[in-house]
Design a protein around this motif. Structure first.
Motif, PDB file in Angstrom:
ATOM      1  N   GLY A  98      40.970  33.128  27.626  1.00 20.94           N
ATOM      2  CA  GLY A  98      41.044  34.529  27.252  1.00 20.94           C
ATOM      3  C   GLY A  98      42.435  34.901  26.794  1.00 20.94           C
ATOM      4  O   GLY A  98      43.220  34.065  26.376  1.00 20.94           O
ATOM      5  N   SER A  99      42.744  36.180  26.933  1.00 20.45           N
ATOM      6  CA  SER A  99      44.016  36.722  26.463  1.00 20.45           C
ATOM      7  C   SER A  99      45.091  36.531  27.532  1.00 20.45           C
ATOM      8  O   SER A  99      45.527  37.478  28.178  1.00 20.45           O
ATOM      9  N   ILE A 100      45.544  35.290  27.674  1.00 19.23           N
ATOM     10  CA  ILE A 100      46.465  34.917  28.741  1.00 19.23           C
ATOM     11  C   ILE A 100      47.891  34.831  28.249  1.00 19.23           C
ATOM     12  O   ILE A 100      48.164  34.166  27.243  1.00 19.23           O
ATOM     13  N   LEU A 101      48.780  35.483  28.982  1.00 18.87           N
ATOM     14  CA  LEU A 101      50.210  35.363  28.698  1.00 18.87           C
ATOM     15  C   LEU A 101      50.831  34.280  29.588  1.00 18.87           C
ATOM     16  O   LEU A 101      51.601  33.454  29.126  1.00 18.87           O
ATOM     17  N   SER A 102      50.469  34.312  30.872  1.00 17.83           N
ATOM     18  CA  SER A 102      50.987  33.303  31.796  1.00 17.83           C
ATOM     19  C   SER A 102      50.059  33.162  32.999  1.00 17.83           C
ATOM     20  O   SER A 102      49.335  34.095  33.348  1.00 17.83           O
ATOM     21  N   VAL A 103      50.113  31.962  33.603  1.00 21.19           N
ATOM     22  CA  VAL A 103      49.330  31.680  34.807  1.00 21.19           C
ATOM     23  C   VAL A 103      50.293  31.278  35.912  1.00 21.19           C
ATOM     24  O   VAL A 103      51.101  30.371  35.737  1.00 21.19           O
ATOM     25  N   GLY A 104      50.224  31.939  37.038  1.00 19.76           N
ATOM     26  CA  GLY A 104      51.103  31.638  38.157  1.00 19.76           C
ATOM     27  C   GLY A 104      50.398  30.799  39.199  1.00 19.76           C
ATOM     28  O   GLY A 104      49.870  29.729  38.895  1.00 19.76           O
ATOM     29  N   ALA A 105      50.380  31.281  40.421  1.00 20.77           N
ATOM     30  CA  ALA A 105      49.753  30.537  41.506  1.00 20.77           C
ATOM     31  C   ALA A 105      48.262  30.316  41.235  1.00 20.77           C
ATOM     32  O   ALA A 105      47.593  31.186  40.681  1.00 20.77           O
ATOM     33  N   MET A 106      47.796  29.138  41.632  1.00 25.90           N
ATOM     34  CA  MET A 106      46.378  28.812  41.485  1.00 25.90           C
ATOM     35  C   MET A 106      45.914  28.135  42.775  1.00 25.90           C
ATOM     36  O   MET A 106      46.702  27.486  43.458  1.00 25.90           O
ATOM     37  N   ARG A 107      44.629  28.260  43.067  1.00 27.26           N
ATOM     38  CA  ARG A 107      44.143  27.721  44.333  1.00 27.26           C
ATOM     39  C   ARG A 107      42.656  27.439  44.256  1.00 27.26           C
ATOM     40  O   ARG A 107      41.951  27.946  43.378  1.00 27.26           O
ATOM     41  N   TRP A 108      42.192  26.645  45.193  1.00 28.80           N
ATOM     42  CA  TRP A 108      40.769  26.418  45.407  1.00 28.80           C
ATOM     43  C   TRP A 108      40.415  26.948  46.789  1.00 28.80           C
ATOM     44  O   TRP A 108      41.071  26.609  47.782  1.00 28.80           O
ATOM     45  N   ASP A 109      39.348  27.720  46.855  1.00 30.10           N
ATOM     46  CA  ASP A 109      38.762  28.168  48.108  1.00 30.10           C
ATOM     47  C   ASP A 109      37.347  27.596  48.186  1.00 30.10           C
ATOM     48  O   ASP A 109      36.788  27.154  47.169  1.00 30.10           O
ATOM     49  N   ARG A 110      36.783  27.646  49.366  1.00 27.60           N
ATOM     50  CA  ARG A 110      35.376  27.257  49.511  1.00 27.60           C
ATOM     51  C   ARG A 110      34.702  28.131  50.565  1.00 27.60           C
ATOM     52  O   ARG A 110      35.359  28.666  51.449  1.00 27.60           O
ATOM     53  N   GLN A 111      33.396  28.235  50.406  1.00 25.06           N
ATOM     54  CA  GLN A 111      32.613  28.993  51.376  1.00 25.06           C
ATOM     55  C   GLN A 111      31.340  28.232  51.690  1.00 25.06           C
ATOM     56  O   GLN A 111      30.505  28.016  50.807  1.00 25.06           O
ATOM     57  N   ALA A 112      31.220  27.817  52.938  1.00 29.48           N
ATOM     58  CA  ALA A 112      30.028  27.125  53.402  1.00 29.48           C
ATOM     59  C   ALA A 112      29.013  28.151  53.905  1.00 29.48           C
ATOM     60  O   ALA A 112      29.385  29.273  54.268  1.00 29.48           O
TER      61      ALA A 112
END
Length: 120
Positions: A26-40
């Motif tokens: 999309g219309s992205i200027l910058s990407v900072g922190a990223m993560r993976w979560d999960r839900q069982a």
């Protein structure tokens, strides 16, 4: 408009491996922190692995030594390599990223999730 799309989930036997991918577009200027979560099923969503804004990685204790988080900044991609999978890893896995768009709006975005099932 910004969106995150996960892929790579599926059914795998105990001891097997999967690699999850998350694409930010999309219309992205910058990407900072990223993560993976999960839900069982029946459980609260939990943080699995994360990249902080300074590039530091962290993992929940239950996946240390088995999962590896990585990213390709040039492609706005996030990955989760999952090895030695166990049934307790069964969950819907979600990608999350802190993104600044081209209007300079900054916020956290979530993907729609990808199902990982570990079963014989």
């Amino acid at each position: 408009q910004v969106q995150l799309v996960e892929s790579g989930g599926g059914l795998v036997q105990p001891g097997g491996s999967l690699r999850l991918s998350c694409a930010a577009s999309g219309s992205i200027l910058s990407v900072g922190a990223m993560r993976w979560d999960r839900q069982a099923p029946g459980k609260e969503r939990e943080l699995v692995a994360a990249f902080s804004s300074d590039g530091t990685t962290s993992y929940v204790d239950s996946v240390k030594g088995r999962f590896t988080i990585s990213r390709e900044n040039a492609k706005n991609m996030l990955y989760l390599q999952m090895d030695s999978l166990i049934p307790e890893d069964t969950a819907v896995y979600y990608c999350n990223a802190f993104i600044t768009d081209r209007t300079y709006l900054s916020k956290f975005y979530w993907g729609q999730g990808t199902q990982v099932t570990v079963s014989s």
